[in-house]
Write a protein that holds these residues in place. Structure first.
Motif, PDB file in Angstrom:
ATOM      1  N   ALA A 152       1.158  -1.029   0.337  1.00 12.64           N
ATOM      2  CA  ALA A 152      -0.274   0.221   0.223  1.00 12.64           C
ATOM      3  C   ALA A 152       1.009   0.793   0.403  1.00 12.64           C
ATOM      4  N   THR A 185       2.513   4.712  -0.036  1.00 10.66           N
ATOM      5  CA  THR A 185       1.884   6.200  -0.230  1.00 10.66           C
ATOM      6  C   THR A 185       2.991   7.118  -0.278  1.00 10.66           C
ATOM      7  N   THR A 222      -1.051  10.579  -2.492  1.00 12.47           N
ATOM      8  CA  THR A 222      -2.395   9.481  -2.599  1.00 12.47           C
ATOM      9  C   THR A 222      -1.654   7.960  -2.183  1.00 12.47           C
ATOM     10  N   PRO A 223      -1.876   6.772  -1.558  1.00 14.86           N
ATOM     11  CA  PRO A 223      -1.508   5.570  -1.284  1.00 14.86           C
ATOM     12  C   PRO A 223      -2.343   5.121  -2.364  1.00 14.86           C
ATOM     13  N   THR A 224      -1.508   3.741  -2.725  1.00 20.41           N
ATOM     14  CA  THR A 224      -1.520   2.871  -3.614  1.00 20.41           C
ATOM     15  C   THR A 224      -1.958   1.299  -3.458  1.00 20.41           C
ATOM     16  N   VAL A 225      -3.379   1.075  -3.264  1.00 22.47           N
ATOM     17  CA  VAL A 225      -3.421   0.194  -3.496  1.00 22.47           C
ATOM     18  C   VAL A 225      -3.841  -1.574  -4.384  1.00 22.47           C
ATOM     19  N   VAL A 232      -7.621   7.493  -2.522  1.00 22.41           N
ATOM     20  CA  VAL A 232      -7.075   6.272  -3.286  1.00 22.41           C
ATOM     21  C   VAL A 232      -6.395   6.211  -4.086  1.00 22.41           C
ATOM     22  N   HIS A 266      -2.792   0.075   8.474  1.00 22.64           N
ATOM     23  CA  HIS A 266      -3.665   1.002   7.117  1.00 22.64           C
ATOM     24  C   HIS A 266      -4.789   1.762   7.353  1.00 22.64           C
ATOM     25  N   THR A 292      -5.818   4.036   4.473  1.00 27.69           N
ATOM     26  CA  THR A 292      -6.408   3.798   3.322  1.00 27.69           C
ATOM     27  C   THR A 292      -7.658   2.646   3.115  1.00 27.69           C
ATOM     28  N   LYS A 337     -10.773   4.908   3.271  1.00 30.22           N
ATOM     29  CA  LYS A 337     -10.983   6.175   1.951  1.00 30.22           C
ATOM     30  C   LYS A 337     -11.014   4.282   0.885  1.00 30.22           C
TER      31      LYS A 337
END
Length: 362
Positions: free
Chosen positions: A30, A32, A38-41, A70, A247, A250, A253
Motif C-alpha cells: 500500500a 503511499t 495518494t496511497p496505492t492499493v 486512493v 493502514h 487507506t 478511503k
C-alpha cells in the motif's frame, strides 16, 4: 467466492492478465509515496467481469477511488492461477474482492483475515440444470453430476451445503470443476454435467442457448434466504487483519469509495450500470448488452445498498462451513468482519442505511 473468472473474449483476458501481472509483482505494501501523497492499493478480484463482482470496477469507472483519495490497482484471477483470497493472504496484493466465508476458513487455519466492507447479501449464483436432468431442487441431487467452478471453490461449498440441507451426502452425487463462461456452457451442452452452479452473465448465456434453466436461485438476497435459511454474505473486500491495523486511513478511503458505489447501484438502473462498465464486460462472446442488462435487472437484488454486513449473515456462512465440514472447531465471528469502516463511510456522506447490521456474534 468462486475462484475462477468467467471466460470471455481473449482480448479481455489479455488486458486483465496484464493487470494481474502488474498487481502481483513484488511485495504489496500500500505504497503511499511521500507525505500527503495518494496511497496505492492493489486489489485482486475473483473475476472483475462477473456481475457479482462488478462494484470493484464500477467504482473505478465512476471515479470514486480518485474522489476519495486512493489509487486502486485492480486485477483479476486467471484460470489456473492463484485465487484472489490466497494472493491477499500471501501478501501479493493488499486486498481481495472475494467471498466473506474465506475469513472463517482462514481463521480455522490460524490466519487473521477480515471483511472490511460487504457488497452483497447473496452468492449471486444459480443452479442451472438441463431439462433431462430432472433436477428441480437440491433434493434431486442424488446420483447426479454437478458442475462447480473448481473443487474447493465457493460454488463447491454451496453445492455440498444445499445437498446436505436435503439429507444428501457428498458420496451420493458427483462434483467436477467446469470453470465458468464457455467451459461451463459446454459441460451442459455435451452432457458432461446435469447441472452447473454459475453466475451472470453465464446464466443468461445458458438460458439464451436453451441448454439449461434455473433450478435454484441463490442470486438474490430473498432467494438465498429461502434456500439457505438466511442472508449469505458473499462479495466483499478482504484484507489481513495486521494490514488493516497498519493502514486504517487507506482502508477507510477504499471503503468510502465502495460504499458510495453501492448507493449509486441502488439508485440507478441496470442499464445505467451497464453503460458505465467497460464495453467488453457487457457485450462479448457470451452475451449481448441487452442480455447483460436483462440479467443484471433480474439479479440486482443481491447487492447491499450501504456496505454493511447484514445481521445473521456471518452465522449463516459459519453454519454452511460447518455442515460441509470445512470448519470443525470454534470460530470467533467478531474477528472475521467489521462494520466500522462502512458505518463511518455512510455517516461521512450522510447516506441513510437500510441494512440491519450484524453484531459481534454475527
Amino acid at each position: 467466492m468462486s475462484r475462477r473468472p468467467v471466460a470471455v473474449a481473449a482480448s479481455v483476458l489479455t488486458v486483465l492478465a496484464l493487470g494481474a501481472t502488474s498487481a502481483c509483482s513484488g511485495n504489496s505494501s500500500a505504497s503511499t509515496g511521500g507525505s500527503g501523497s495518494t496511497p496505492t492499493v492493489k486489489l485482486m478480484a475473483g473475476g472483475l467481469d462477473k456481475q457479482i463482482y462488478l462494484p470493484y470496477q464500477l467504482a473505478q469507472q465512476l471515479g470514486f477511488y480518485k474522489k476519495y483519495g486512493v489509487n486502486v490497482q485492480l486485477s483479476t484471477e486467471q484460470d489456473g492461477g492463484v485465487g484472489a483470497e490466497e494472493a491477499m493472504a500471501s501478501g501479493q496484493v493488499d486486498m481481495a474482492g472475494a467471498w466473506y466465508n474465506h475469513t472463517i476458513e482462514f481463521q480455522a487455519k490460524g490466519k487473521a483475515v477480515e471483511d472490511v466492507v460487504q457488497l452483497s447479501g447473496a452468492p449471486g449464483e444459480r443452479e442451472m440444470c438441463t431439462a433431462k436432468s430432472g433436477v428441480h431442487s437440491a433434493a434431486d441431487f442424488r446420483g447426479k453430476t454437478l458442475g462447480v467452478t473448481d473443487l474447493g471453490s465457493g460454488t463447491d461449498t454451496l453445492t455440498q451445503f444445499l445437498a446436505a440441507k436435503k439429507g444428501i451426502k457428498t458420496s451420493q452425487f458427483h462434483r467436477i470443476g467446469v470453470g465458468a463462461g464457455s467451459t461451463a456452457i459446454a459441460a451442459l451442452q455435451n452432457g458432461k454435467v446435469d447441472c452447473v452452479m454459475t453466475t451472470q452473465p453465464t446464466v443468461a448465456a445458458i438460458q439464451k442457448k436453451g441448454v439449461g434453466t434455473s433450478a435454484i436461485d441463490l442470486a438474490t438476497t430473498s432467494g438465498a434466504t429461502a434456500a439457505m435459511g438466511g442472508a449469505y454474505p458473499a462479495a466483499s473486500v478482504l484484507a489481513r487483519t495486521d494490514w488493516v491495523s497498519a493502514h486504517k486511513g487507506t482502508v477507510q478511503k477504499v471503503v468510502d469509495a465502495l460504499v458510495a458505489t453501492m448507493h449509486w447501484i441502488n439508485t440507478h438502473s441496470a442499464a445505467d450500470i451497464a453503460n458505465k462498465l467497460p464495453a467488453s464486460f457487457v457485450s462479448n462472446q457470451l452475451v449481448t448488452k441487452a442480455d447483460y442488462i436483462s440479467a443484471l435487472n433480474e439479479d440486482k437484488g443481491q447487492f447491499l445498498p450501504d456496505g454493511l454486513m447484514p445481521a445473521g449473515g456471518p452465522k449463516t456462512s459459519l453454519a454452511t462451513e460447518k455442515l460441509v465440514g470445512n470448519v470443525k472447531g470454534s470460530v470467533d465471528l467478531s474477528k472475521t468482519f467489521t462494520n466500522d469502516f462502512a458505518i463511518q463511510a455512510n455517516r461521512t456522506e450522510g447516506f441513510k442505511t437500510t441494512t440491519t447490521p450484524a453484531g459481534p456474534n454475527g
